[in-house]
Design an enzyme around this catalytic site. Structure first.
Site, PDB file in Angstrom:
ATOM      1  N   PRO A 126       0.828  -1.215   0.000  1.00 34.76           N
ATOM      2  CA  PRO A 126       0.000   0.000   0.000  1.00 34.76           C
ATOM      3  C   PRO A 126       0.857   1.257   0.000  1.00 34.76           C
ATOM      4  CG  PRO A 126       0.088  -0.936   2.205  1.00 34.76           C
ATOM      5  CD  PRO A 126       0.960  -1.806   1.342  1.00 34.76           C
ATOM      6  N   TYR A 141      -5.667  14.083 -13.130  1.00 35.32           N
ATOM      7  CA  TYR A 141      -6.763  13.097 -13.133  1.00 35.32           C
ATOM      8  C   TYR A 141      -8.131  13.732 -12.882  1.00 35.32           C
ATOM      9  CZ  TYR A 141      -2.754  10.297 -11.322  1.00 35.32           C
ATOM     10  OH  TYR A 141      -1.544   9.717 -11.064  1.00 35.32           O
ATOM     11  N   ARG A 146      -2.544  16.344  -8.864  1.00 39.43           N
ATOM     12  CA  ARG A 146      -3.626  15.366  -9.055  1.00 39.43           C
ATOM     13  C   ARG A 146      -4.891  15.952  -9.712  1.00 39.43           C
ATOM     14  NH1 ARG A 146      -6.006  12.872  -5.547  1.00 39.43           N
ATOM     15  NH2 ARG A 146      -6.129  10.870  -6.593  1.00 39.43           N
ATOM     16  N   CYS A 201       0.459  29.384 -15.594  1.00 40.99           N
ATOM     17  CA  CYS A 201      -0.083  29.779 -16.898  1.00 40.99           C
ATOM     18  C   CYS A 201      -0.583  28.566 -17.672  1.00 40.99           C
ATOM     19  CB  CYS A 201       0.979  30.529 -17.690  1.00 40.99           C
ATOM     20  SG  CYS A 201       1.657  31.881 -16.737  1.00 40.99           S
ATOM     21  N   ARG A 247      -0.862   4.932  -1.026  1.00 41.76           N
ATOM     22  CA  ARG A 247      -1.865   5.948  -0.696  1.00 41.76           C
ATOM     23  C   ARG A 247      -2.546   5.701   0.656  1.00 41.76           C
ATOM     24  NH1 ARG A 247      -4.586   8.665  -4.782  1.00 41.76           N
ATOM     25  NH2 ARG A 247      -4.007   6.992  -6.191  1.00 41.76           N
ATOM     26  N   TYR A 298       1.034  11.130  -3.470  1.00 40.46           N
ATOM     27  CA  TYR A 298       1.082  11.644  -4.846  1.00 40.46           C
ATOM     28  C   TYR A 298       0.892  13.157  -4.884  1.00 40.46           C
ATOM     29  CZ  TYR A 298       0.601   6.639  -5.424  1.00 40.46           C
ATOM     30  OH  TYR A 298       0.789   5.283  -5.311  1.00 40.46           O
TER      31      TYR A 298
HETATM   32  C1  LIG Z   1       1.821   2.397  -7.285  1.00 41.72           C
HETATM   33  C2  LIG Z   1       2.018   1.003  -6.852  1.00 41.72           C
HETATM   34  C3  LIG Z   1       1.626   0.595  -5.566  1.00 41.72           C
HETATM   35  C4  LIG Z   1       0.937   1.512  -4.592  1.00 41.72           C
HETATM   36  O1  LIG Z   1      -0.302   1.942  -5.043  1.00 41.72           O
HETATM   37  P1  LIG Z   1      -1.278   2.715  -4.034  1.00 41.72           P
HETATM   38  O2  LIG Z   1      -2.502   2.941  -4.814  1.00 41.72           O
HETATM   39  O3  LIG Z   1      -0.605   3.971  -3.633  1.00 41.72           O
HETATM   40  O4  LIG Z   1      -1.501   1.814  -2.858  1.00 41.72           O
HETATM   41  C5  LIG Z   1       1.871  -0.711  -5.212  1.00 41.72           C
HETATM   42  N1  LIG Z   1       2.482  -1.577  -6.062  1.00 41.72           N
HETATM   43  C6  LIG Z   1       2.869  -1.214  -7.298  1.00 41.72           C
HETATM   44  C7  LIG Z   1       3.517  -2.211  -8.182  1.00 41.72           C
HETATM   45  C8  LIG Z   1       2.656   0.080  -7.730  1.00 41.72           C
HETATM   46  O5  LIG Z   1       3.033   0.430  -8.969  1.00 41.72           O
END
Ligand SMILES: *Cc1c(COP(=O)(O)O)cnc(C)c1O
Length: 450
Positions: A284, A326, A322, A353, A286, A382
């Site tokens: 994990p 997105y 972000r 700008c 995020r 992020y």
């Molecule tokens: C980005 C990524 C994560 C983490 O993703 P989250 O959405 O931040 O939990 C885990 N493993 C891999 C291979 C990733 O590219």
């Protein structure tokens, strides 16, 4: 007392008796006065709480948590999770070196990534990284060759693309046949056959990562079911599989969506993969840091010279990308509450700008004066990690709060530091090197071709 949106309260941001937004007991206006704006502020306690919540939910399973460094690569943040016993998931040699510098043992580092160069793979082998997640048969052969010349055998897992839609924004889904990641699930057995003949690698695991900000658990269920079927098939074909890497992607609340329920996630893992007898890794990013950070900014102008009002901040898309990248939602609140109940629907924008330099469209905000402070919530993941110096704006400083302690964990670069790697070529007037004869000349293109 002004209400705090879910996306902020979830990270331990609260209002004190004077209605000032605080992290733990530290008022955010104090931090802004000390380090200036824009600035990221992280709550160490909220990061630890997120980690412990996940760890507790997964306690009955043989799972190691590897913090995905790319979400927030600050050394102090990596160190928080290392101190809790976490490993690290890295996607570049730079992240690998950060994890090592923060004290994560090499054997607890997983090296992921779709385009690892030979130099990166060699660095991973030399550092004794615990596991390399291989994403293509070409990478498998390159890694094997690099390990062989070093007389090493590297533990690897194959990243499987299960062709499951994670149900997220299409920009952050990674496990469908349309994405560049991993090896198509029906081609995985052939790559296992190949790996079995290669002396430089030990392949006994599969890895999957289907996307990010996954709110609904059904895509996990679908992907892990497919992985379980694959493990059975590979075992039937004579391969030893003792490890499954579950990837990351667990969601946090930005707007009204719930924080993903770690206990329900653990139940999905148990139900789909629990009977395989494999040790597991989860990555994990995020989930561990997203809620625990805000970006502080000051109001430059409340502008009413156009058809609709604009709230212009001193933070821009280069500092928090972000929303531009997105169209992501972030909660935005005034640091000082008691601004009255009257709100106006405004576009909250930065000074860059670019028309995409917009944090929110038609957001209900109090009519804030120039100089007022705002906090953009759920910015711990992020945020700083994706920031840039576009428009020659120095990278935003990062501040860590841990209970009553506050420290700047990345300072704002000076102008000299920002331009310090640049130089004028020696032939330009006023260049310090202008008087010196050139030491090396590049060959003319046609001469070089001879
Ligand atoms: C980005 C990524 C994560 C983490 O993703 P989250 O959405 O931040 O939990 C885990 N493993 C891999 C291979 C990733 O590219």
């Amino acid at each position: 007392m002004t209400v705090i949106p879910h996306g902020l309260s979830n990270g331990g941001f609260v209002r004190d008796l004077s209605d000032t937004l605080c992290v733990d007991a530290i008022p955010l206006d104090r931090i802004a006065a000390e380090v200036g704006t824009p600035a990221y502020v992280y709550n160490a306690r909220a990061m630890r709480l997120a980690y412990r919540t996940l760890e507790t939910a997964l306690a009955a399973l043989p799972i190691t948590v590897c913090y995905a460094v790319k979400a927030n690569a600050n050394l102090a943040v990596i160190r928080i999770f290392r101190d809790l016993g976490a490993g690290a998931d890295v996607v570049s040699v730079g992240e690998m070196r950060r994890a090592l510098a923060a004290g994560v043992p090499a054997e607890r580092i997983v090296f992921s990534g779709v385009g690892k160069t030979d130099a990166e793979l060699a660095a991973a082998v030399d550092a004794g990284i615990g596991q390399v997640n291989v994403e293509s048969s070409g990478e498998l052969k390159r890694l094997n060759a690099l390990a062989e010349v070093r007389q090493r055998r590297v533990e690897i897992a194959l990243r499987v693309n299960p062709d499951v839609d994670a149900g997220t924004l299409k920009e952050i889904t990674t496990g469908t046949a349309d994405d560049k990641f991993g090896i198509a699930i029906d081609r995985v057995p052939a790559v296992f056959e190949l790996a079995a003949k290669l002396p430089g690698v030990s392949l006994r695991g599969v890895a999957v990562h289907i996307g990010s900000q996954i709110v609904d658990l059904q895509p996990y269920h679908n992907a892990y079911r497919r992985i379980a079927d694959l493990v059975h098939q590979l075992r039937d074909e004579g391969h030893i599989i003792d490890h499954v890497d579950l990837g990351g992607g667990l969601a946090i609340p930005y707007d009204r969506e719930p924080r993903v329920d770690a206990t329900a996630f653990a139940a999905v893992v148990r139900e789909t993969l629990g009977a395989l007898g494999c040790r597991m890794t989860i990555e994990p990013g995020r989930y561990l840091v997203g809620s625990a950070g805000v970006m502080l900014a000051r109001v430059v102008e409340w502008k009413e010279d156009l058809a609709r009002p604009f709230l212009i901040l001193d933070a821009g898309m280069n500092d928090l990308m972000r929303p531009a990248l997105y169209k992501a939602y972030h909660p935005i609140v005034a640091v000082h509450g008691d601004t009255g109940d009257v709100t106006v629907d405004v576009d909250v924008v930065g000074p860059i700008c670019e028309s995409t330099d917009r944090f929110a469209r038609g957001r209900a905000m109090p009519r804030l004066k120039a100089g007022s402070l705002v906090a953009i919530g759920a910015a711990g993941a992020y945020g700083a990690a994706l920031s840039s110096e576009y428009n020659s704006r120095p990278l935003v400083p990062e501040v860590l709060v841990d209970g009553s302690r506050v420290a700047v964990v990345r300072k704002r670069p000076s102008f000299e530091e920002m331009v310090g790697l640049e130089s004028l070529p020696p032939w330009m007037e006023d260049s310090p090197a202008a008087d010196r004869p050139p030491t090396a000349e590049l060959p003319e293109p046609d001469r070089a071709a001879e």
